[in-house]
Design an enzyme around this catalytic site. Structure first.
Site, PDB file in Angstrom:
ATOM      1  N   HIS A 188      35.900  45.899  37.691  1.00 33.88           N
ATOM      2  CA  HIS A 188      35.878  47.579  38.511  1.00 33.88           C
ATOM      3  C   HIS A 188      34.711  48.110  38.379  1.00 33.88           C
ATOM      4  O   HIS A 188      34.190  48.893  39.107  1.00 33.88           O
ATOM      5  CB  HIS A 188      37.198  48.175  37.957  1.00 33.88           C
ATOM      6  CG  HIS A 188      36.761  48.769  36.819  1.00 33.88           C
ATOM      7  ND1 HIS A 188      37.612  48.367  35.576  1.00 33.88           N
ATOM      8  CD2 HIS A 188      36.576  49.709  36.199  1.00 33.88           C
ATOM      9  CE1 HIS A 188      37.402  49.086  34.641  1.00 33.88           C
ATOM     10  NE2 HIS A 188      36.669  49.984  34.895  1.00 33.88           N
TER      11      HIS A 188
ATOM     12  N   ASP B 221      48.766  44.938  42.215  1.00 38.16           N
ATOM     13  CA  ASP B 221      48.602  44.862  40.854  1.00 38.16           C
ATOM     14  C   ASP B 221      48.395  43.509  40.150  1.00 38.16           C
ATOM     15  O   ASP B 221      48.521  43.598  38.867  1.00 38.16           O
ATOM     16  CB  ASP B 221      50.195  45.380  40.283  1.00 38.16           C
ATOM     17  CG  ASP B 221      50.457  46.725  40.516  1.00 38.16           C
ATOM     18  OD1 ASP B 221      49.666  47.371  40.100  1.00 38.16           O
ATOM     19  OD2 ASP B 221      51.595  47.229  40.886  1.00 38.16           O
TER      20      ASP B 221
ATOM     21  N   SER C 278      35.389  51.071  29.562  1.00 37.61           N
ATOM     22  CA  SER C 278      36.015  50.008  30.208  1.00 37.61           C
ATOM     23  C   SER C 278      34.653  48.785  30.389  1.00 37.61           C
ATOM     24  O   SER C 278      33.412  49.209  30.610  1.00 37.61           O
ATOM     25  CB  SER C 278      36.322  50.176  31.589  1.00 37.61           C
ATOM     26  OG  SER C 278      36.090  51.346  32.009  1.00 37.61           O
TER      27      SER C 278
END
Length: 372
Positions: A164, A229, A305
């Site tokens: 991401h 998901d 992250s």
């Protein structure tokens, strides 16, 4: 087409062997790692690079949700492990893969966030100061991405991070084409480049030295799974630098079950955005796990992250302790636990299949990727 029995073999291709001694020490298991090889590569249209960089991922699907999800088919797993490669000139390719199990041949193989804050009670993070720590292993393996995330050195020219940080699931983020990786270096008071350093020119602060990224690999599981998901299971990417970084790196390894981790704990360091310019280290217990994810409550903020989640265990073959990256810190989840919201921070586990894929991206030869 391979059936369900083949898929189960793939998912369980790593039966770990743990010692049964009264003097037991946490030991890296031996794994039989599958082989993932490219089958075909297609040229894609150049991406638009119009997505905003996401410094955290939020998903409402928690441990119970993931555990109750149906087992993917063999073809679905192949699709998830196929990947896109983005080059520095903006060109883009898609590679389909094949998955194989080789028999042993004596090679020794065996919802909406309520808060941006991800701190649980007392803030247990440690800012790492001083070049004697920052420039030494394992902290020196943590690097900063120009999109705002963290990455970890896993080879001479390769950085492991979260997908991401590069791609929002629909499009590549702004800055992905000219992506850079930052390495902390001493900043000298007098601007000296290091020749004839005297006491007056000792390092005072740290600064980032940047290296451009040559190409980036992102699994299709992240891109295809953005809406259902499954994407968080594949929230990882590998960056290849334009030149070697000349630092010690941390090897990747297959994630053991949480019950086999030393003290049940994991560790990672990242560039949390609430402490600009600081490398922040933390460790915590694993609270739950699925085949693809580790759920924990390590204190973290956006910017961390992409950090490599690691543990230190005994390597029997070399008779020494060794740290390995077993996961990638992904983001934050608010989970509905029997009607009560509970929050977790989530790391993507390096499974045998993911190990085979990432290792092949790094080495380009599956024979070098048979032992996880």
């Amino acid at each position: 087409m391979a059936g369900l029995s083949t898929l189960i073999l793939l998912l369980c291709a790593a039966e770990d062997v743990m010692p049964s001694s009264s003097h037991w020490k946490p030991t890296w298991p031996s794994y039989r790692v599958p082989v993932i090889l490219p089958q075909s590569t297609l040229n894609l249209d150049k991406p638009q690079f119009d997505a905003e960089a996401r410094l955290e991922v939020i998903s409402p699907c928690g441990p119970a949700c993931h555990k109750s999800s149906p087992l993917p088919t063999y073809e679905e797993v192949k699709n998830y492990l196929s990947y896109e490669t983005l080059y520095a000139n903006g060109s883009l390719t898609e590679t389909e893969v094949g998955i194989y199990i080789l028999s042993n041949s004596g090679d020794g193989s065996q919802g909406k966030s309520r808060t941006k804050r991800q701190i649980y009670g007392y803030d247990s993070r440690f800012s790492i100061f001083g070049k004697d720590f920052l420039l030494n292993y394992p902290f020196s393996t943590s690097v900063k991405l120009s999109t705002g995330c963290t990455g970890t050195l896993v080879a001479e020219k390769h950085v492991l991070t979260a997908a991401h940080c590069i791609h929002d699931g629909k499009s590549y983020v702004k800055g992905a084409q000219k992506l850079r990786v930052g390495f902390l270096k001493p900043k000298l008071k007098d601007g000296s480049k290091g020749a004839n350093i005297t006491n007056s020119a000792m390092p005072e602060k740290m600064k980032f030295q940047w290296i451009r990224v040559k190409r980036t690999h992102v699994p299709k599981g992240w891109i295809k799974g953005n809406a259902n998901d499954i994407g968080m299971d594949y929230d990882y990417a590998l960056l290849e630098l334009k030149k070697p970084h000349k630092r010690k790196f941390m090897k990747i390894g297959v994630s053991p079950p949480a019950r086999h981790l030393p003290g049940g704990r994991i560790h990672f360091s990242g560039y949390d955005n609430d402490r600009p310019g600081n490398l922040v280290y933390r460790f915590c217990d694993v609270k739950d796990e699925t085949y693809d994810l580790l759920y924990q409550q390590c204190d973290a903020q956006p910017g961390a992250s992409g950090s490599g989640v690691y543990v230190r265990m005994w390597k029997r073959q070399d008779h020494k302790w060794e740290r390995k990256i077993i996961g990638i810190f992904s983001g934050h989840q608010w989970v509905d636990m029997n009607g009560t919201p509970q929050d977790f921070n989530v790391a993507v586990r390096i499974t045998p299949l993911k190990y085979a894929q990432i290792c092949y991206w790094i080495k380009g030869n599956y024979l070098d990727c048979r032992e996880g």
